[in-house]
Design a protein around this motif. Structure first.
Motif, short mmCIF file in Angstrom:
data_model
loop_
_atom_site.label_atom_id
_atom_site.label_comp_id
_atom_site.label_asym_id
_atom_site.label_seq_id
_atom_site.Cartn_x
_atom_site.Cartn_y
_atom_site.Cartn_z
N HIS A 1 -15.06 16.02 -16.10
CA HIS A 1 -15.82 16.34 -14.89
C HIS A 1 -17.02 15.41 -14.83
O HIS A 1 -17.75 15.28 -15.82
N GLU A 2 -17.23 14.78 -13.69
CA GLU A 2 -18.23 13.71 -13.61
C GLU A 2 -19.66 14.22 -13.77
O GLU A 2 -20.55 13.48 -14.19
N ARG A 3 -19.91 15.48 -13.45
CA ARG A 3 -21.27 16.01 -13.57
C ARG A 3 -21.50 16.74 -14.89
O ARG A 3 -22.53 16.55 -15.54
N TRP A 4 -20.56 17.60 -15.30
CA TRP A 4 -20.74 18.43 -16.49
C TRP A 4 -20.11 17.83 -17.73
O TRP A 4 -20.21 18.42 -18.80
N GLY A 5 -19.49 16.68 -17.61
CA GLY A 5 -18.82 16.07 -18.76
C GLY A 5 -17.41 16.57 -18.92
O GLY A 5 -16.45 15.81 -18.87
N GLN A 6 -17.27 17.88 -19.09
CA GLN A 6 -15.96 18.53 -19.17
C GLN A 6 -16.05 19.89 -18.49
O GLN A 6 -17.13 20.46 -18.32
N GLN A 7 -14.89 20.40 -18.11
CA GLN A 7 -14.77 21.78 -17.64
C GLN A 7 -13.64 22.45 -18.40
O GLN A 7 -12.70 21.81 -18.85
N VAL A 8 -13.75 23.76 -18.51
CA VAL A 8 -12.71 24.55 -19.17
C VAL A 8 -11.53 24.70 -18.21
O VAL A 8 -11.71 24.99 -17.02
N ALA A 9 -10.32 24.48 -18.72
CA ALA A 9 -9.11 24.62 -17.92
C ALA A 9 -8.02 25.21 -18.81
O ALA A 9 -8.21 25.36 -20.02
N ALA A 10 -6.90 25.56 -18.21
CA ALA A 10 -5.82 26.18 -19.00
C ALA A 10 -4.46 25.86 -18.39
O ALA A 10 -4.33 25.70 -17.18
N MET B 1 -12.03 20.85 -31.26
CA MET B 1 -11.44 21.25 -29.98
C MET B 1 -12.48 21.84 -29.03
O MET B 1 -12.12 22.38 -27.98
N VAL B 2 -13.74 21.76 -29.38
CA VAL B 2 -14.80 22.32 -28.55
C VAL B 2 -14.87 21.60 -27.20
O VAL B 2 -14.78 20.37 -27.14
N VAL B 3 -15.02 22.37 -26.12
CA VAL B 3 -15.25 21.81 -24.80
C VAL B 3 -16.75 21.82 -24.54
O VAL B 3 -17.40 22.86 -24.61
N ASP B 4 -17.31 20.64 -24.28
CA ASP B 4 -18.74 20.50 -24.01
C ASP B 4 -18.91 20.45 -22.50
O ASP B 4 -18.66 19.43 -21.87
N THR B 5 -19.33 21.56 -21.90
CA THR B 5 -19.45 21.62 -20.45
C THR B 5 -20.91 21.85 -20.07
O THR B 5 -21.47 22.92 -20.28
N GLY B 6 -21.55 20.82 -19.58
CA GLY B 6 -22.94 20.90 -19.19
C GLY B 6 -23.87 21.26 -20.34
O GLY B 6 -24.88 21.93 -20.14
N GLY B 7 -23.52 20.83 -21.54
CA GLY B 7 -24.33 21.13 -22.71
C GLY B 7 -23.97 22.42 -23.42
O GLY B 7 -24.46 22.70 -24.51
#
Length: 248
Positions: free
Chosen positions: A143-152, A109-115
């Motif tokens: 997210h097109e730049r960071w891959g993913q972003q954290v949301a809730a 369930m890890v979010v990979d955001t900008g590495g």
């Protein structure tokens, strides 16, 4: 001030030590009893020279020995050790310098955001600690730049309204900036399995199905260096500018 799951758990032990913390079949443990078991686990890890800061995993005996019609997942998670069939869970933890063990969350369930790797359970516990939040489930959104972003996706406590600026400040007091949810949707209730586990598929469908909808639920975003209460999403360029200016 920093805070992790272990800090929140110790606070619960101090405040509500005799309340039920865990139910497994006929077995019931209070927060105090669960804390005592965690201490014994920490003592054991120290006795086998697990160094502070080391990431550890959990391996559990299980009554089943495969996933139905899923050979890849079966081969990855089910192992035979000394003739005994076991399941290797994807739960992660970290041995701390004070001898405690911090449960980080599930690896899948890890979010990979900008590495950067963000365990959703850590963010989830901090978001839910805010007085206006009744329940929450934290997810990663594309997210097109960071891959993913954290949301809730959150539900609001009775008679409460959400001050999103205060909620953001609360999360930032306890977590690094890249872990702060960039988008938050308000739902009437959070969907959970009968076991109490968050329904992550529901949360992702809920957010994806309402992004940009004029009649969607109230949604908050960090956009153009300000907090925006809206039923639309920020553009990727706006969000990227905030990430560069306020976090990166």
């Amino acid at each position: 001030m920093s805070c992790n799951f272990a800090d929140l758990f110790e606070h619960a032990v101090d405040a509500i030590s005799d309340r039920v913390a865990l139910i497994e079949g006929d077995r019931v443990l209070t927060f105090r009893e669960l804390d005592e078991q965690a201490d014994r686990l920490a003592d054991h890890l120290a006795s086998v020279d697990v160094a502070p800061g080391t990431h550890i995993g959990f391996q559990m005996h299980n009554g089943i020995d495969s996933y139905y019609k899923d050979e890849e997942k079966t081969g990855r998670l089910f192992k035979t050790v000394d003739g005994t069939r076991m399941v290797v869970t994807d739960d992660r933890a970290r041995a701390e310098r004070d001898g405690s063990v911090t449960l980080i969350g599930r690896g899948n369930m890890v979010v990979d955001t900008g590495g950067e790797k963000v365990f959703v359970e850590e963010v989830d516990s901090v978001v839910k600690a805010h007085e206006s939040i009744y329940d929450a489930v934290v997810i990663g959104v594309p997210h097109e730049r960071w891959g993913q972003q954290v949301a809730a996706v959150v539900s609001v406590a009775a008679a409460e309204t959400v001050d999103f600026a205060a909620l953001e400040s609360h999360v930032r007091r306890h977590l690094a900036g890249y872990k702060v949810p960039r988008q938050i949707w308000i739902a009437p209730a959070i969907s959970r399995a009968p076991s109490g586990k968050p329904d992550y598929r529901w949360a992702k469908e809920y957010s994806a199905g309402r992004a940009g909808s004029p009649d969607g639920p109230l949604m908050w975003s960090i956009c153009a260096n300000s907090l925006v209460t809206t039923t639309r999403t920020c553009s990727n360029s706006d969000v990227s500018a905030v990430v560069l200016g306020r976090i990166r």
